[in-house]
Motif scaffolding. Structure first.
Motif, PDB file in Angstrom:
ATOM      1  N   ILE A 160       0.841  -1.202   0.000  1.00  0.00           N
ATOM      2  CA  ILE A 160       0.000   0.000   0.000  1.00  0.00           C
ATOM      3  C   ILE A 160       0.874   1.249   0.000  1.00  0.00           C
ATOM      4  O   ILE A 160       0.628   2.193  -0.762  1.00  0.00           O
ATOM      5  N   TRP A 212       1.106   4.273  -2.849  1.00  0.00           N
ATOM      6  CA  TRP A 212       0.916   5.674  -2.480  1.00  0.00           C
ATOM      7  C   TRP A 212       2.119   6.498  -2.926  1.00  0.00           C
ATOM      8  O   TRP A 212       1.976   7.546  -3.560  1.00  0.00           O
ATOM      9  N   TYR A 254      -5.187   5.469   1.262  1.00  0.00           N
ATOM     10  CA  TYR A 254      -3.932   4.879   1.729  1.00  0.00           C
ATOM     11  C   TYR A 254      -3.666   5.058   3.218  1.00  0.00           C
ATOM     12  O   TYR A 254      -3.315   4.079   3.883  1.00  0.00           O
TER      13      TYR A 254
END
Length: 168
Positions: free
Chosen positions: A95, A99, A123
């Motif tokens: 993740i 981002w 995020y």
């Protein structure tokens, strides 16, 4: 300052174990029920060669379900907690890299997944949520003793329903 009783710590551990089991069981069941979304989610991270995406997407639900079932029944709690922590760290890193790279994706952690419109990413919330799950795994890795676990029954270290501290 009084130290928490063994019973209190065992209760916290049991709640952590069952909570993390629920996370894995729900996440795995959702992924298993919608394999196309799981493939789209894995592909959206752009970390795995296209030839491996289907394999990874096919294995993930079963890995999550296995972790969930082992935790639910309290089998190998410390080992499963460590494995859960590793998986959660991989998820958090995935993740975070999405981002950082400016990808606009839904993590697909609990269904869905894949690319989303700019401004529809979450995020920070996803990382914080997974960090919370990671804390549960760390607790269990450090202190795996819980109520109603196969480990406790097999090893004979099952917490007693009452402790001497509570009886006094």
């Amino acid at each position: 300052m009084a130290r928490p009783s063994t019973r209190s710590l065992d209760t916290v551990g049991t709640l952590a174990r069952l909570g993390l089991a629920a996370v894995w069981l729900v996440s795995g069941a959702i992924k298993l029920s919608d394999p196309r979304s799981t493939v789209a989610s894995v592909k959206a991270y752009q970390l795995i060669p296209d030839g491996m995406v289907s394999l990874v997407a096919g294995v993930l639900p079963f890995l999550e379900l296995a972790l969930g079932l082992l935790l639910l029944f309290g089998v190998g709690v410390r080992l499963v907690a460590v494995l859960s922590g590793i998986v959660l760290l991989v998820y958090i890193a995935g993740i975070a890299q999405s981002w950082a790279r400016g990808l606009t994706i839904d993590c697909g952690c609990f269904g869905g997944g894949g690319e989303v419109a700019a401004g529809q990413t979450h995020y920070p919330e996803e990382i914080l949520r997974d960090a919370g799950f990671l804390l549960l795994a760390v607790w269990l890795a450090v202190r795996p003793r819980t109520f109603a676990s196969v480990d406790g029954w097999l090893i004979g270290s099952q917490p007693e329903p009452t402790t001497l501290e509570n009886a006094a």
